[in-house]
Design a protein around this motif. Structure first.
Motif, short mmCIF file in Angstrom:
data_model
loop_
_atom_site.label_atom_id
_atom_site.label_comp_id
_atom_site.label_asym_id
_atom_site.label_seq_id
_atom_site.Cartn_x
_atom_site.Cartn_y
_atom_site.Cartn_z
N LYS A 63 56.00 -92.59 32.77
CA LYS A 63 54.81 -92.78 33.59
C LYS A 63 55.18 -92.68 35.05
O LYS A 63 56.19 -93.21 35.48
N LYS B 132 52.58 -99.01 39.11
CA LYS B 132 53.15 -99.99 38.19
C LYS B 132 52.24 -101.20 38.10
O LYS B 132 51.61 -101.59 39.07
N VAL B 133 52.18 -101.80 36.92
CA VAL B 133 51.35 -102.98 36.71
C VAL B 133 52.15 -104.20 37.14
O VAL B 133 53.31 -104.36 36.78
N CYS B 134 51.51 -105.06 37.91
CA CYS B 134 52.15 -106.29 38.36
C CYS B 134 52.27 -107.24 37.17
O CYS B 134 51.28 -107.53 36.49
N ASN B 135 53.46 -107.74 36.90
CA ASN B 135 53.68 -108.62 35.76
C ASN B 135 53.22 -110.05 36.03
O ASN B 135 53.07 -110.82 35.11
#
Length: 88
Positions: A53, A57-60
């Motif tokens: 990808k 980015k997805v924040c965790n």
């Protein structure tokens, strides 16, 4: 729906699978597919043939403000034992 490759992609999932299953030498594969030998090594050592990808980015999770302030103010750039005001 097919895979959408970026404009500079030289390998497709089919070519990557062929590289992973090939028994020929890296030099022969690089010549056959007109790729850098480092690219052949990369795809031979990778388990998946899918692109990684490249989007955001997805924040965790969020960092706790108190934890951040404690870490920041306790770092080496500030003298030990001095109290600093917390930001509200």
């Amino acid at each position: 729906m097919g895979n959408i490759l970026h404009a500079n992609a030289k390998t497709t999932p089919r070519i990557r699978t062929e590289i992973q299953n090939a028994t020929a030498s890296i030099a022969v594969l690089a010549e056959r597919y007109k790729l850098n030998p480092k690219t052949i090594i990369r795809w031979k050592n990778t388990l998946s043939v899918a692109d990684k990808k490249s989007g955001p980015k997805v924040c965790n999770g969020l960092i706790n403000l108190d934890t951040f302030q404690a870490t920041f103010f306790n770092s080496a750039i500030f003298p030990a034992g001095v109290k600093y005001p917390m930001v509200e």
